[in-house]
Write a protein that holds these residues in place. Structure first.
Motif, PDB file in Angstrom:
ATOM      1  N   ASN A 100       0.790  -1.228   0.000  1.00 51.23           N
ATOM      2  CA  ASN A 100       0.000   0.000   0.000  1.00 51.23           C
ATOM      3  C   ASN A 100       0.825   1.283   0.000  1.00 51.23           C
ATOM      4  N   VAL A 101       2.105   1.195   0.411  1.00 55.74           N
ATOM      5  CA  VAL A 101       2.901   2.420   0.531  1.00 55.74           C
ATOM      6  C   VAL A 101       4.231   2.327  -0.216  1.00 55.74           C
ATOM      7  N   THR A 102       5.047   1.333   0.128  1.00 54.95           N
ATOM      8  CA  THR A 102       6.390   1.270  -0.448  1.00 54.95           C
ATOM      9  C   THR A 102       6.350   1.079  -1.960  1.00 54.95           C
ATOM     10  N   ALA A 103       5.506   0.176  -2.428  1.00 54.54           N
ATOM     11  CA  ALA A 103       5.432  -0.077  -3.874  1.00 54.54           C
ATOM     12  C   ALA A 103       4.941   1.145  -4.649  1.00 54.54           C
ATOM     13  N   PRO A 104       3.872   1.834  -4.218  1.00 56.05           N
ATOM     14  CA  PRO A 104       3.486   3.052  -4.922  1.00 56.05           C
ATOM     15  C   PRO A 104       4.584   4.122  -4.912  1.00 56.05           C
ATOM     16  N   ALA A 105       5.312   4.223  -3.805  1.00 52.22           N
ATOM     17  CA  ALA A 105       6.406   5.198  -3.736  1.00 52.22           C
ATOM     18  C   ALA A 105       7.493   4.850  -4.754  1.00 52.22           C
ATOM     19  N   GLU A 106       7.862   3.590  -4.827  1.00 55.27           N
ATOM     20  CA  GLU A 106       8.912   3.172  -5.756  1.00 55.27           C
ATOM     21  C   GLU A 106       8.442   3.277  -7.199  1.00 55.27           C
ATOM     22  N   LEU A 107       7.195   2.941  -7.466  1.00 55.51           N
ATOM     23  CA  LEU A 107       6.665   3.071  -8.821  1.00 55.51           C
ATOM     24  C   LEU A 107       6.638   4.540  -9.247  1.00 55.51           C
ATOM     25  N   THR A 108       6.217   5.403  -8.351  1.00 57.95           N
ATOM     26  CA  THR A 108       6.207   6.833  -8.658  1.00 57.95           C
ATOM     27  C   THR A 108       7.618   7.325  -8.959  1.00 57.95           C
ATOM     28  N   ARG A 109       8.569   6.924  -8.147  1.00 58.61           N
ATOM     29  CA  ARG A 109       9.956   7.336  -8.358  1.00 58.61           C
ATOM     30  C   ARG A 109      10.438   6.916  -9.738  1.00 58.61           C
ATOM     31  N   ALA A 110      10.134   5.677 -10.125  1.00 58.46           N
ATOM     32  CA  ALA A 110      10.577   5.172 -11.422  1.00 58.46           C
ATOM     33  C   ALA A 110       9.899   5.899 -12.582  1.00 58.46           C
ATOM     34  N   LEU A 111       8.684   6.380 -12.361  1.00 62.50           N
ATOM     35  CA  LEU A 111       7.919   7.034 -13.421  1.00 62.50           C
ATOM     36  C   LEU A 111       8.152   8.540 -13.505  1.00 62.50           C
TER      37      LEU A 111
END
Length: 233
Positions: A100-111
Motif C-alpha cells: 500500500n505504501v512502499t510499492a506506490p512510492a517506488e513506482l512513482t519514483r521510477a515514473l
C-alpha cells in the motif's frame, strides 16, 4: 486529446472500471497487474506486470516500457487486513505497508522522468481510513495515512516541475475489497447503499480533465446514505 494513463490493479474492481472508462474516451491505458492472465478482457494499450509485494522489481519493469512521457498514473491497487492490533502479525504489517505504501512510492519514483516530461498527474486512491482510524483498522489505516503523507510530500516537491498530485478518499463503494472488509469486520454489507465503481471511476477520470491551472489536492467521495461498518451483535 488522447492521454497515456497507467492504472495499477487494473485486473478487477475499480481498476478494471477505470481502464474501461479511460479506453472508452480514447486514452491509451497501461494496465498493471501481478499476472498477465489477470488482464484478460481488460482494455489496454500496453501492460505492466509485476507484484507490488516485490517493490525491487518495479524499476526493471518500468524501464522495459521505455516511456518518454506519461500523462498520469492512478495508484489504485491495495490490500486490507482487518483485525485488532493484538492479533495482527509482523508479516501482515509488512505486507500491508509494502503493497500500500512502499510499492506506490517506488513506482512513482521510477515514473517521475516520464511524468515530469508530460507535466503529468499522479492520483492516489486512498480511503476514509486515511483520514481517521477506528478499531481493527490499525495496519490498513496506518498504510493509508502514510499514503496521504507520500502524496503531500510529492505534491510539494514536484510543483516546480508542473506535476499535479491528488489523493482520492472513496468510502463505501461496491467492490470485492469492500465485501471482504465487511466480512472480516463481521459487519453488514448492502450494495444498494454503496457508491458504484462506475461512479468512483468517473470521479477519478474527471480529475484528469481539470484545466492546467487547477489542482484538486484532495477529493472525498461517499454515497448519500452509507451503511456504517459495525460488528453484528
Amino acid at each position: 486529446m488522447s492521454k497515456t494513463i497507467l492504472v495499477t490493479g487494473a485486473g478487477r474492481g475499480l481498476g478494471r472500471t477505470l481502464a474501461e472508462q479511460l479506453s472508452a474516451r480514447g486514452d491509451k491505458v497501461i494496465a498493471h497487474a501481478r499476472s498477465e492472465s489477470a488482464l484478460d478482457g481488460v482494455p489496454h494499450d500496453r501492460k505492466l506486470v509485476f507484484d507490488l509485494a516485490d517493490p525491487a522489481s518495479v524499476a526493471d519493469a518500468v524501464a522495459a516500457l521505455g516511456l518518454e512521457q506519461l500523462d498520469g498514473v492512478i495508484h489504485n491497487a491495495g490490500i486490507a487486513h482487518i483485525g485488532a492490533i493484538a492479533d495482527q502479525s509482523l508479516e501482515l504489517w509488512e505486507q500491508t505497508l509494502t503493497i500500500n505504501v512502499t510499492a506506490p512510492a517506488e513506482l512513482t519514483r521510477a515514473l517521475l522522468p516520464a511524468l515530469r516530461a508530460a507535466r503529468g498527474h499522479v492520483v492516489f486512491v486512498n480511503s476514509g481510513a486515511g483520514i481517521s482510524a477506528g478499531p481493527k483498522w490499525g495496519s490498513y489505516a496506518a498504510s493509508k495515512h502514510a499514503l496521504r503523507a507520500l502524496a503531500d510530500s510529492l505534491r510539494a516537491e514536484e510543483q516546480p516541475n508542473g506535476l499535479r498530485v491528488t489523493s482520492v478518499y472513496p468510502s463505501h463503494f461496491a467492490t470485492d475489497m469492500q465485501r471482504s472488509v465487511r466480512e472480516q469486520y463481521g459487519a453488514e454489507y448492502d450494495p444498494s447503499r454503496a457508491t458504484s465503481p462506475e461512479s468512483i471511476a468517473a470521479s477519478i477520470v474527471g480529475l484528469l480533465n481539470t484545466p492546467e491551472d487547477v489542482v484538486v489536492n484532495e477529493l472525498r467521495v461517499e454515497p448519500p446514505n452509507p451503511l456504517p461498518i459495525r460488528e453484528r451483535p
